[in-house]
Design a protein around this motif. Structure first.
Motif, PDB file in Angstrom:
ATOM      1  N   GLY A  72      56.886  31.459  17.313  1.00 46.13           N
ATOM      2  CA  GLY A  72      57.577  32.441  17.484  1.00 46.13           C
ATOM      3  C   GLY A  72      58.002  32.558  18.956  1.00 46.13           C
ATOM      4  N   ARG A  73      59.186  32.963  19.624  1.00 48.08           N
ATOM      5  CA  ARG A  73      59.684  33.075  21.051  1.00 48.08           C
ATOM      6  C   ARG A  73      59.619  34.445  21.364  1.00 48.08           C
ATOM      7  N   PRO A  74      58.767  34.580  22.406  1.00 49.18           N
ATOM      8  CA  PRO A  74      58.906  36.203  22.898  1.00 49.18           C
ATOM      9  C   PRO A  74      60.196  36.452  23.548  1.00 49.18           C
ATOM     10  N   VAL A 111      59.508  39.576  19.065  1.00 46.73           N
ATOM     11  CA  VAL A 111      59.497  38.068  18.793  1.00 46.73           C
ATOM     12  C   VAL A 111      60.424  37.363  18.055  1.00 46.73           C
ATOM     13  N   LEU A 112      60.897  36.359  18.360  1.00 45.41           N
ATOM     14  CA  LEU A 112      62.058  35.770  17.495  1.00 45.41           C
ATOM     15  C   LEU A 112      61.362  34.609  16.573  1.00 45.41           C
ATOM     16  N   LEU A 113      61.606  34.687  15.541  1.00 47.64           N
ATOM     17  CA  LEU A 113      60.977  33.570  14.541  1.00 47.64           C
ATOM     18  C   LEU A 113      61.792  32.612  14.452  1.00 47.64           C
ATOM     19  N   PRO A 114      61.243  31.239  13.924  1.00 44.87           N
ATOM     20  CA  PRO A 114      62.056  30.159  13.873  1.00 44.87           C
ATOM     21  C   PRO A 114      63.313  30.461  12.790  1.00 44.87           C
ATOM     22  N   ASP A 115      63.027  31.201  11.818  1.00 43.71           N
ATOM     23  CA  ASP A 115      64.177  31.420  10.740  1.00 43.71           C
ATOM     24  C   ASP A 115      65.213  32.191  11.197  1.00 43.71           C
ATOM     25  N   GLY A 116      65.072  32.930  12.583  1.00 42.52           N
ATOM     26  CA  GLY A 116      66.042  33.818  13.166  1.00 42.52           C
ATOM     27  C   GLY A 116      65.619  35.308  13.119  1.00 42.52           C
ATOM     28  N   ARG A 117      64.609  35.720  12.252  1.00 40.00           N
ATOM     29  CA  ARG A 117      64.304  37.086  12.255  1.00 40.00           C
ATOM     30  C   ARG A 117      63.608  37.645  13.519  1.00 40.00           C
ATOM     31  N   ARG A 118      63.829  38.867  13.877  1.00 38.04           N
ATOM     32  CA  ARG A 118      63.565  39.446  15.040  1.00 38.04           C
ATOM     33  C   ARG A 118      62.378  40.552  14.696  1.00 38.04           C
ATOM     34  N   LEU A 159      60.857  45.752   9.697  1.00 41.83           N
ATOM     35  CA  LEU A 159      61.355  46.575   8.579  1.00 41.83           C
ATOM     36  C   LEU A 159      61.997  45.665   7.505  1.00 41.83           C
ATOM     37  N   ASP A 160      61.595  45.720   6.111  1.00 40.84           N
ATOM     38  CA  ASP A 160      62.285  44.979   5.126  1.00 40.84           C
ATOM     39  C   ASP A 160      63.696  45.733   4.927  1.00 40.84           C
TER      40      ASP A 160
END
Length: 284
Positions: A72-74, A111-118, A159-160
């Motif tokens: 994850g990227r802060p 945090v930004l996950l590798p799949d693009g989710r924030r 949130l989903d």
């Protein structure tokens, strides 16, 4: 910055600085090979700057990552995060309400996950209302809770599509966690609106037929933690208010500022007294 780049900066700093440190005792070599020594100075300067950057990133990013393979990227906060964050906090509050007397939720960072989710890293400091084993979900570790004891949970959530919480990470005992007001000696966070605190304080004065208004509630995280409660009481006639073997004299029709302590489990802890003039002036 991701975790891999952070580690590479940490490795580069001593590697660049070491050759320069080794040339310091060799005064003769510095005179014979000035160009080589100049290169070592430049390399050492690069190592020094890299070390400062790594230390800054360490202070900024500690408590952000979970596992060793966390990619994850802060991210920095954006204005668009606020409504999502507010709803996420409310959902997390509903999830923790059955096991907490009162709690503080503190956002660490988007945090930004590798799949693009924030997603959001959230720290939750709370005092348990139960003595039982807590399990968030089967895939996460469980922990034994003890009523009246303070705990710190770390979540990575979002949130989903149905506005329910989706948990990515959970750690009940995370190392290198960010500090928060709840972990300092005195918490400046406002606990006056905690339903459990309001009920406990109201019950204390209800038996004496007095109505009170809570002015402040401070959590003192000392070796023996306690809540310091300040209340405003008005008695119709002169009376004596007693609690836990201690008593104070209340004037009829006058506003009286009282301060006392509660144990973390909200049982009465004593130290009942009237507020001093200075504290009354500051809280007015």
């Amino acid at each position: 910055m991701n975790r891999c780049l952070f580690h590479w900066i940490g490795y580069a700093a001593p590697v660049c600085l070491l050759p320069y440190l080794l040339t310091l005792p060799a005064a003769e070599l510095r005179e014979r090979f000035p160009v080589l020594f100049f290169c070592m100075v430049v390399l050492g300067l690069a190592g020094f700057v890299s070390g400062i950057l790594w230390l800054m990133f360490f202070i900024e990013y500690r408590g952000v990552w979970f596992g060793k393979e966390d990619r994850g990227r802060p991210q920095k906060f954006e204005e668009s995060d606020l409504p999502v964050l507010r709803e996420t906090g409310l959902r997390l509050l509903d999830r923790m309400k059955p096991v907490s007397l009162y709690f503080w939720d503190m956002v660490l960072r988007p945090v930004l996950l590798p799949d693009g989710r924030r997603v959001f890293n959230i720290r939750c400091d709370f005092v348990s209302s139960v003595t039982e084993r807590f399990c968030l979900e089967e895939r996460f570790p469980s922990i034994d809770l003890e009523r009246g004891k303070k705990y710190t949970f770390h979540f990575r959530v979002c949130l989903d599509s149905g506005e329910n919480l989706e948990y990515f990470e959970f750690d009940p005992a995370k190392r290198l966690s960010l500090s928060s007001p709840a972990s300092k000696k005195v918490s400046p966070l406002d606990l006056r609106n905690s339903p459990a605190v309001v009920e406990a304080v109201g019950a204390l004065f209800a038996d004496a037929g007095l109505e009170c208004r809570i002015v402040s509630v401070e959590y003192h995280a000392e070796r023996s933690p306690f809540l310091s409660v300040s209340v405003l009481v008005v008695a119709d006639t002169a009376a004596t208010f007693s609690a836990g073997g201690e008593s104070v004299r209340l004037g009829g029709g006058k506003k009286e500022h009282l301060r006392f302590r509660l144990n973390p489990d909200l049982s009465y802890a004593g130290h009942l007294k009237k507020e001093g003039i200075l504290r009354r002036f500051l809280s007015a």
